[in-house]
Design a protein around this motif. Structure first.
Motif, PDB file in Angstrom:
ATOM      1  N   GLY A 146       0.830  -1.205   0.000  1.00 44.79           N
ATOM      2  CA  GLY A 146       0.000   0.000   0.000  1.00 44.79           C
ATOM      3  C   GLY A 146       0.861   1.250   0.000  1.00 44.79           C
ATOM      4  N   THR A 147       0.255   2.371  -0.326  1.00 42.85           N
ATOM      5  CA  THR A 147       1.032   3.615  -0.389  1.00 42.85           C
ATOM      6  C   THR A 147       0.155   4.825  -0.082  1.00 42.85           C
ATOM      7  N   GLU A 148       0.795   5.850   0.470  1.00 40.31           N
ATOM      8  CA  GLU A 148       0.126   7.132   0.682  1.00 40.31           C
ATOM      9  C   GLU A 148       0.424   8.091  -0.460  1.00 40.31           C
ATOM     10  N   GLN A 149       1.300   7.656  -1.362  1.00 40.13           N
ATOM     11  CA  GLN A 149       1.757   8.538  -2.452  1.00 40.13           C
ATOM     12  C   GLN A 149       0.760   8.525  -3.611  1.00 40.13           C
TER      13      GLN A 149
ATOM     14  N   TRP B  33      10.773   5.932   1.607  1.00 38.52           N
ATOM     15  CA  TRP B  33      11.729   5.112   2.378  1.00 38.52           C
ATOM     16  C   TRP B  33      10.983   4.243   3.398  1.00 38.52           C
ATOM     17  N   ASN B  34      10.019   4.824   4.095  1.00 38.39           N
ATOM     18  CA  ASN B  34       9.245   4.072   5.093  1.00 38.39           C
ATOM     19  C   ASN B  34       8.418   2.962   4.447  1.00 38.39           C
TER      20      ASN B  34
ATOM     21  N   ASP C 105       2.523   0.561  -9.451  1.00 37.05           N
ATOM     22  CA  ASP C 105       1.796   1.837  -9.526  1.00 37.05           C
ATOM     23  C   ASP C 105       0.449   1.762  -8.814  1.00 37.05           C
ATOM     24  N   GLY C 106       0.222   2.738  -7.937  1.00 36.13           N
ATOM     25  CA  GLY C 106      -1.043   2.840  -7.228  1.00 36.13           C
ATOM     26  C   GLY C 106      -1.182   1.904  -6.042  1.00 36.13           C
ATOM     27  N   SER C 107      -0.252   0.961  -5.892  1.00 37.79           N
ATOM     28  CA  SER C 107      -0.372  -0.038  -4.820  1.00 37.79           C
ATOM     29  C   SER C 107       0.802  -0.059  -3.854  1.00 37.79           C
ATOM     30  N   GLY C 108       1.946   0.489  -4.266  1.00 40.73           N
ATOM     31  CA  GLY C 108       3.096   0.559  -3.371  1.00 40.73           C
ATOM     32  C   GLY C 108       4.166  -0.485  -3.671  1.00 40.73           C
ATOM     33  N   TRP C 109       5.086  -0.631  -2.745  1.00 42.58           N
ATOM     34  CA  TRP C 109       6.213  -1.545  -2.902  1.00 42.58           C
ATOM     35  C   TRP C 109       5.803  -2.971  -2.576  1.00 42.58           C
TER      36      TRP C 109
END
Length: 208
Positions: free
Chosen positions: A119-122, A137-138, A190-194
């Motif tokens: 997941g991501t906040e970006q 980084w987090n 994309d849209g989901s995070g690392w």
């Protein structure tokens, strides 16, 4: 003579009436007695039948309980908690061992189809950032912990570097007591995070 005859006739009539009355009363007494007797007979039978039915129900219930307890594979609610050993076995079953790189420090390497992006906040176009404590980084740290299967709160991240392309990275981390060191390969979705894609267990920590 007429008077005597008349008196006798009256007596006969009275006796006849008395006899009829006595007969009626006797019949009524018999009916009442029979009713009382039959009622008394029914009551004990009913009283003894009901407890018997209740006893039979309780016995059947007890038998079902015993069958459930004796049935193989049936466990009490208290024993529903999963054994940690079983959890480790399930985790190992999800991992697929892959060919390790030429690095002699790699003990084994594996991947898993069950790994998902963290997941991501970006939002917007993603740009990988290796600045410590940045959002990116987090989130990379979260993905590394997920791939290594260690608690992020106690995990030690020794090294974080580019993985050879803008949307890939490699982190070297160990569990809290440093008993095992991992090199975790992650990629950006994309849209989901690392997302972790491959993990290498190292023989020694080469970033310490």
């Amino acid at each position: 003579m007429g008077s005597r005859f008349h008196q006798r006739d009256q007596k006969r009539k009275l006796n006849k009436i008395y006899n009829i009355a006595i007969t009626v009363v006797s019949i009524l007494i018999v009916i009442v007695a029979a009713t009382i007797f039959l009622s008394d007979d029914d009551s004990p039978e009913k009283a003894t039948t009901e407890p018997k039915q209740i006893t039979e129900k309780n016995q059947k219930k007890a038998e079902k309980t015993e069958e459930k307890e004796d049935a193989p594979g049936v466990e009490d609610e208290d024993s529903e908690a999963t054994d940690p050993t079983d959890e480790e076995k399930d985790k190992d079953a999800e991992l697929v061992e892959v060919e390790a790189s030429g690095d002699s420090n790699v003990e084994k390497a594996y991947t898993s189809e069950n790994w998902q992006p963290v997941g991501t906040e970006q939002s917007g176009e993603h740009a990988t950032s290796f600045e410590k404590d940045s959002v990116d980084w987090n989130e990379m740290r979260q993905a590394i912990a997920a791939g290594a299967g260690v608690d992020e709160g106690s995990m030690k991240l020794w090294w974080l570097q580019n993985g050879g392309s803008p949307n890939t990275a490699i982190g070297t981390a160990s569990d809290g007591n440093e008993s095992q060191t991992y090199r975790v390969h992650i990629e950006w979705v994309d849209g989901s995070g690392w997302k972790p894609v491959k993990v290498e267990e190292l023989k020694v920590n080469d970033k310490k």
